[in-house]
Design an enzyme around this catalytic site. Sequence first.
Site, PDB file in Angstrom:
ATOM      1  N   ASP A 120      -1.771 -11.927   3.780  1.00  0.00           N
ATOM      2  CA  ASP A 120      -2.545 -11.868   2.527  1.00  0.00           C
ATOM      3  C   ASP A 120      -1.746 -12.294   1.301  1.00  0.00           C
ATOM      4  OD1 ASP A 120      -0.935  -9.570   2.728  1.00  0.00           O
ATOM      5  OD2 ASP A 120      -2.625  -8.311   3.237  1.00  0.00           O
ATOM      6  N   HIS A 138      -6.485   0.714   5.956  1.00  0.00           N
ATOM      7  CA  HIS A 138      -6.710  -0.742   5.930  1.00  0.00           C
ATOM      8  C   HIS A 138      -5.598  -1.480   6.666  1.00  0.00           C
ATOM      9  CE1 HIS A 138      -4.439  -1.205   1.821  1.00  0.00           C
ATOM     10  NE2 HIS A 138      -3.629  -1.533   2.797  1.00  0.00           N
ATOM     11  N   GLU A 148     -10.479  -3.564   3.861  1.00  0.00           N
ATOM     12  CA  GLU A 148     -10.645  -2.200   3.356  1.00  0.00           C
ATOM     13  C   GLU A 148     -11.788  -1.482   4.077  1.00  0.00           C
ATOM     14  OE1 GLU A 148      -8.418  -1.023   1.464  1.00  0.00           O
ATOM     15  OE2 GLU A 148      -8.197  -2.020  -0.459  1.00  0.00           O
TER      16      GLU A 148
HETATM   17  C1  F6R Z   1       0.547  -6.283   3.245  1.00  0.00           C
HETATM   18  C2  F6R Z   1      -0.678  -5.745   3.843  1.00  0.00           C
HETATM   19  C3  F6R Z   1      -1.067  -4.328   3.641  1.00  0.00           C
HETATM   20  C4  F6R Z   1       0.116  -3.354   3.758  1.00  0.00           C
HETATM   21  C5  F6R Z   1      -0.359  -1.922   3.547  1.00  0.00           C
HETATM   22  C6  F6R Z   1       0.795  -0.935   3.571  1.00  0.00           C
HETATM   23  O1  F6R Z   1       0.733  -7.634   3.582  1.00  0.00           O
HETATM   24  O2  F6R Z   1      -1.401  -6.467   4.448  1.00  0.00           O
HETATM   25  O3  F6R Z   1      -2.052  -3.987   4.584  1.00  0.00           O
HETATM   26  O4  F6R Z   1       0.687  -3.485   5.024  1.00  0.00           O
HETATM   27  O5  F6R Z   1      -1.023  -1.819   2.314  1.00  0.00           O
HETATM   28  O6  F6R Z   1       1.633  -1.189   2.488  1.00  0.00           O
HETATM   29  P1  F6R Z   1       3.036  -0.434   2.302  1.00  0.00           P
HETATM   30  O7  F6R Z   1       3.914  -0.929   3.413  1.00  0.00           O
HETATM   31  O8  F6R Z   1       3.534  -0.861   0.969  1.00  0.00           O
HETATM   32  O9  F6R Z   1       2.745   1.023   2.412  1.00  0.00           O
END
Ligand code: F6R
Length: 243
Positions: free
Chosen positions: A66, A137, A142
Site C-alpha cells: 500500500d 485490517h 478495513e
Molecule cells: C502496512 C500495512 C498495514 C500495517 C498495519 C500494522 O503496509 O499494510 O496493514 O501492517 O497497519 O501497522 P503497524 O506495524 O505499524 O502496527
Amino acid sequence: MKFIVTKNYEEMSKAGADIIIEQIKSKSSSVLGLATGGTPVGMYKHLVEAYNKGLDFSKIVTFNLDEYVGLKPDNPQSYRYYMDKNLFNNVNINKDNIHIPSGISGNIDKECEEYDESISKMGGIDLQVLGIGRNGHIGFNEPGDTLKVKTHVAKLSQNTIKANSRFFNKIEDVPTSAVTMGLGSIMKSKKILLLASGSSKAQAIAKIAEPIIDLKVPASLLQLHPNVVVILDEGAASMLNLK
Ligand code: F6R
C-alpha cells in the site's frame, strides 16, 4: 494457519527474517509482497544484515501492499520513503524490480488495474509479508460489510488514522485514504507471513485464531489460505487460545 509465539519483538523479527531469507535462498528470483509500519522494521534490519553477509537481492522482485494517497515518494511519511530507508537503499535490489502503488497518480483507477496486472505478469507473489491493524485490517483492507478483491483506494478508518498518527506530527496530517492491494492478490500469494507485536494486537490475533470468517476482522479470511505462518511476540499472543 501456523502460530509461532516468540519471547519478544527481537525474536519475532529474527524469526520473520529467517523465513524470508530461506525463501530468497531457495528461489533467487522470488516475488516478495512487502508491508510497512512499525512491526517489520526489525525484520528489515535482519534482512540488511543478511545482505551484508552475502544474501543476494539482485533478482528479487517486490510489490508493496500500500501507499498513502497524496504523499509523494520523497515525503518521509510515504511508504516508498520508508521502504527505501529500511530496506531498498541498503541491499542490492534492482530498482526496476520494486513496485509500490503511487499515491499521486493522475489516474488512480488505471494505476490500480495495472498494479494487479504487473503482479500477475510476474507469476503472483511467492511470499507475502503482512502486519495486522488493531482492528484486524491487512493492507488497508478495513473492516466493513464487504471486502474488495482488487487493488483499490481505501478510506482509512478512524481507528487506523489514530493508530498511524504516531508516525506524524499531528493527527490531521495523516492521509485519510490509501491505495491498497485487495484481498485477491494477498490470498493468491503462495505463502503468507503475518507478524504481530504487542498487546494492542492481542484481540485481533485472538479473533483470527477462531474458526470464523468475520468481515469485521479482515485478517480472519487468512484462515482459508493453505500456507500462512503467524509470528507473534508474547504481547500479541496474550489472548490467544489455541486448541
Ligand atoms: C502496512 C500495512 C498495514 C500495517 C498495519 C500494522 O503496509 O499494510 O496493514 O501492517 O497497519 O501497522 P503497524 O506495524 O505499524 O502496527
